[in-house]
Design an enzyme around this catalytic site. Structure first.
Site, short mmCIF file in Angstrom:
data_model
loop_
_atom_site.label_atom_id
_atom_site.label_comp_id
_atom_site.label_asym_id
_atom_site.label_seq_id
_atom_site.Cartn_x
_atom_site.Cartn_y
_atom_site.Cartn_z
N SER A 260 49.55 7.99 -35.69
CA SER A 260 50.91 8.26 -35.83
C SER A 260 51.37 7.24 -34.41
CB SER A 260 51.38 9.55 -35.28
OG SER A 260 51.03 9.89 -34.19
N ASP A 261 52.50 6.63 -34.88
CA ASP A 261 53.02 5.90 -33.83
C ASP A 261 53.38 7.04 -32.68
OD1 ASP A 261 54.23 4.04 -31.92
OD2 ASP A 261 55.56 3.17 -33.45
N TRP A 262 53.55 6.54 -31.54
CA TRP A 262 53.74 7.62 -30.29
C TRP A 262 54.92 8.45 -30.39
CZ3 TRP A 262 49.40 5.20 -30.79
CH2 TRP A 262 48.10 5.56 -30.10
N GLY A 263 54.94 9.70 -30.91
CA GLY A 263 55.89 10.57 -31.11
C GLY A 263 56.41 10.48 -32.50
N GLY A 264 55.77 9.67 -33.29
CA GLY A 264 56.14 9.46 -34.77
C GLY A 264 55.84 10.76 -35.58
#
Length: 746
Positions: A260-264
């Site tokens: 995941s992207d960070w916080g995605g």
């Protein structure tokens, strides 16, 4: 004695023998190692592998000797070490790195060999720093020049991006470090990136926005992929059934880890079932992004465990995620190869300088103002970007560098005693850049009135033989920076005004645009020489001086189209629903965005007739590009001749007709004749870069493959090749066609 033997037997049962530890045998097939390790893991250990334990790491399994997975930003250099739970730097003294040129510059080289060099060098720096996953490269398409993150990507064309990303990945992964190609997919702006739901046709998706990712997987063999923040088909891309399961896994047969992207990550159920393998940076249960010990609350942590223990979900999906993560680990930290990498060595610095020099684009050179002649004695350098450090800032690609050669320093060093170099500010932008506890280090404050700063520059310009204005954008918010898009197409800080004033008093002026984006150039007719200088990292100043003084013959080509005005881009002609999106009718916090320009991004739009443009967008637009995609001049000249088509092979002879050695990127476009469906006038399908001595000729050969001629049939969901004629165009840019041949499919 009997008790001792029993104790030994018990210990042997608890600790597997060396012969049974297949997962530790680096010579064993990876799939056998994966299955062996999987059988040994507890539920808690499995869950620990698939979500973060800190800002940039996920837990290993100490009991089995499976190490932590460490990730690092970014695509242009290895990020400084940060605190365990915070974005702020950890204050280490041994984590300064080489800053390589931004990926727009790499794409501008049009040279896959440069991409391989780049990948090897940055992979070695990641390895030295103990990282298993490099979060890059980025290959999202340049759809609008306002995208704050365009500088991290490889331009507007899928063929260019797809060709350049493959050797980068191979170079990184040859060091035992996984490349994590991002952001999959349709992350083409920063404004509203967490809330925007993209609506795009399958044709545009497959023909424009996915080819670079597909090449990364199928040709580059990428070991990991990063999801993007935006939504698509009403699901977040980090756990999107269509993108991650149907396309990435089933169609492309990707066997790596989806990160995941960070916080995605935003939903436990979708994260379980829709293809996400590793979750990073989530902010759950009302916790703030800097909250310590939030990791147990991640969507793929305790909430997932609770569902399993309650019998609401099985463990089949969990085991598959763990397989993908174990495969990543066995390809990197447990691959059995002993390599140590290297950091900030002379070789990496040389690579950075070489790539930067080859990526700088000579856009205009009226009267042969460049390279700088010996007759020039007084050189005036103007502009904040001549002295402003540009490696700090911009978001996740911000770097802590060992050194950064500014443009002014590079020019002064090269000029030596042969030239009198003077510097004045010309315009005042922002102060020293500060991000994540790092400060760029230069004192940039200047409180003088604008009129005084401009007057100083104009007065100095009157006395100079040559004026070099070094401006453009920087990495502050609303410029070339993650998280927000640009607010305007024009240059910030009143640069357009001062450039015009300087040109009025001194016709010998060079504009150097330091940016990762196109900018408006209303003064272009008064400025004879224009260079696209990019964010070129540690060696930026040396590389720029190399080109200005002619030590390096420029050979970069534009990876995007530069139009005169923002309203000349189709994404900015059809209202807010096309860019930046409009509020969802039922949930105003969410945005809906419609890619109504469809296939016609960049030169594909610029190639259309005014009538076709109006039919597409509803807006009359006759503007032609200031500078076309693929455009780039040289200090020498190249002649194209003898275009021949024999069977599936097209050849063309390139001759250096000038008086100095140079490189030319020969481009092949395909133009369908009388297509059955709507298609661009022409599309880049291949390119080759060659080096020629003065008077030297070489034959360049292209193989015409079926996939170059195909389009994606979204009704049949398959690539289709129609019978008919296809014109093959050999070109120096998308607007500079040098030769033609007709190819027929019967």
């Amino acid at each position: 004695m009997k008790k001792i033997l029993l104790s030994l037997a018990t210990a042997m049962l608890l600790v597997p023998t060396a012969f049974s530890q297949v997962y530790l045998d680096a010579k064993a097939p990876i799939e056998e190692r994966v299955e062996d390790a999987l059988e040994r893991l507890t539920l808690e250990e499995k869950l620990g592998l698939i979500h973060a334990q800190s800002k940039f790491s996920s837990a290993g399994v100490p009991r089995l000797g499976i190490p932590t997975v460490w990730c690092t930003d970014g695509p242009h250099g290895i990020r400084a070490e940060v605190l365990w739970d915070e974005w702020n730097t950890a204050g280490w003294t041994n984590d300064s790195v080489t800053a390589f040129p931004a990926l727009t510059c790499l794409a501008a080289t049009f040279n896959p060999n440069m991409s391989l060099l780049y990948g090897r060098a940055i992979g070695e720096e990641a390895l030295y720093r103990g990282k298993q996953v490099l979060l890059g490269p980025g290959v999202n398409i340049y759809r609008t020049p306002l995208n704050g993150r365009n500088f991290e990507y490889m331009g507007e064309d899928p063929c260019l991006s797809a060709t350049m990303v493959v050797p980068y990945i191979k170079g990184v992964q040859a060091q035992g470090v996984a490349a994590c190609v991002k952001h999959f997919a349709l992350n083409n702006q920063e404004d509203g990136r967490h809330t925007t739901n993209v609506h795009v046709s399958d044709r545009a998706l497959y023909e424009i926005y996915l080819p670079a990712f597909k090449a990364a997987v199928q040709q580059g063999g990428a070991w990991s992929i990063m999801g993007s923040y935006n939504r698509y088909r009403d699901q977040y891309a980090c756990h999107n059934q269509y993108l991650l399961q149907d396309i990435l896994r089933k169609e492309w047969h990707f066997d790596g880890a989806v990160i995941s992207d960070w916080g995605g990550c935003c939903n436990t159920d979708q994260a379980i079932h829709n293809g996400l393998d590793m979750e990073f940076g989530s902010w759950t249960n009302g916790l703030t992004e800097g909250k310590s010990n939030a990791y147990a609350n991640y969507y793929l942590a305790d909430p997932y465990r609770d569902l399993i223990l309650a019998g609401k979900v099985g463990t089949e999906e969990l085991d598959q995620k763990v397989r993908n993560v174990l495969r990543l680990i066995f390809r990197t930290s447990m691959n059995g190869y002993v390599k140590y990498g290297a950091l900030c060595n002379e070789e990496h610095q040389s690579v950075a300088r070489r790539i930067a020099g080859e990526g700088i684009v000579l856009l205009q050179n009226n009267g042969g103002l460049l390279p700088i002649k010996k007759e020039v004695k007084k050189i005036l350098v103007v502009g904040e970007n001549a002295i402003k450090p540009l490696t700090v800032g911009g978001g996740s690609s911000s770097l802590k560098v060992k050194y950064e050669i500014s443009p002014l320093a590079g020019i002064c060093e090269r000029a030596g005693k042969d030239f009198d170099v003077k510097y004045v500010r010309g315009y005042v932008g922002t102060g020293a850049t500060v991000q994540d506890g790092m400060v760029s280090g230069a004192e940039m404050e200047d409180k003088r009135p604008v009129a005084e700063v401009q007057a100083e520059a104009v007065a100095a310009a009157r006395e100079a033989d040559l004026v070099i204005f070094i401006g453009g954008l920087n990495k502050e918010g609303h410029q070339d920076c993650e998280g927000v898009d640009r607010l305007q197409y024009e240059l910030p800080y009143g640069q357009d005004e001062i450039i015009a004033k300087l040109a009025a008093v001194n016709p010998n002026i060079v504009f150097v645009n330091i940016s990762g984006n196109a900018v408006a150039m209303p003064w272009l007719q008064q400025v004879p020489a224009v260079l696209q200088g990019w964010f070129n990292g540690s060696e930026a100043g040396h590389a720029l001086a190399d080109v200005l003084f002619g030590d390096v013959n420029p050979s970069g080509k534009l990876p995007f189209t530069i139009m005169p005005a923002l309203t000349d881009y189709p994404a900015h002609q059809m209202g807010a629903e096309v860019y930046p999106g409009v509020s969802n009718e039922h949930y105003p916090i969410l945005m809906e965005e419609y890619y109504k320009e469809d296939l016609f991004v960049g030169y594909r739009y610029a190639d259309l007739s005014p009538k076709a443009r109006k039919a597409l967008t509803g807006v009359a637009c006759k503007s032609q590009p200031l500078f076309a995609f693929g455009h780039g001049l040289s200090y020498t000249t190249f002649a194209y001749s003898d275009v021949k088509l024999e069977g599936r092979f097209l050849t063309v002879t390139i001759t250096n007709t000038g008086d100095r050695a140079g490189k030319e990127a020969v481009q092949l476009y395909v133009a369908p004749q009388k297509p059955k469906v709507a298609r661009p006038v022409k599309e880049l399908k291949a390119f080759k870069k060659i080096a020629l001595e003065p008077g030297e000729s070489r034959t360049v050969k292209f193989e015409i493959k079926d996939e170059m001629l195909q389009y994606f049939d979204d009704q049949k969901h398959e690539w289709t090749l129609d019978a008919g004629k296809y014109q093959l165009l050999v070109a120096s840019s998308s607007a500079d066609i040098r030769g033609k041949a007709m190819y027929e499919v019967k």
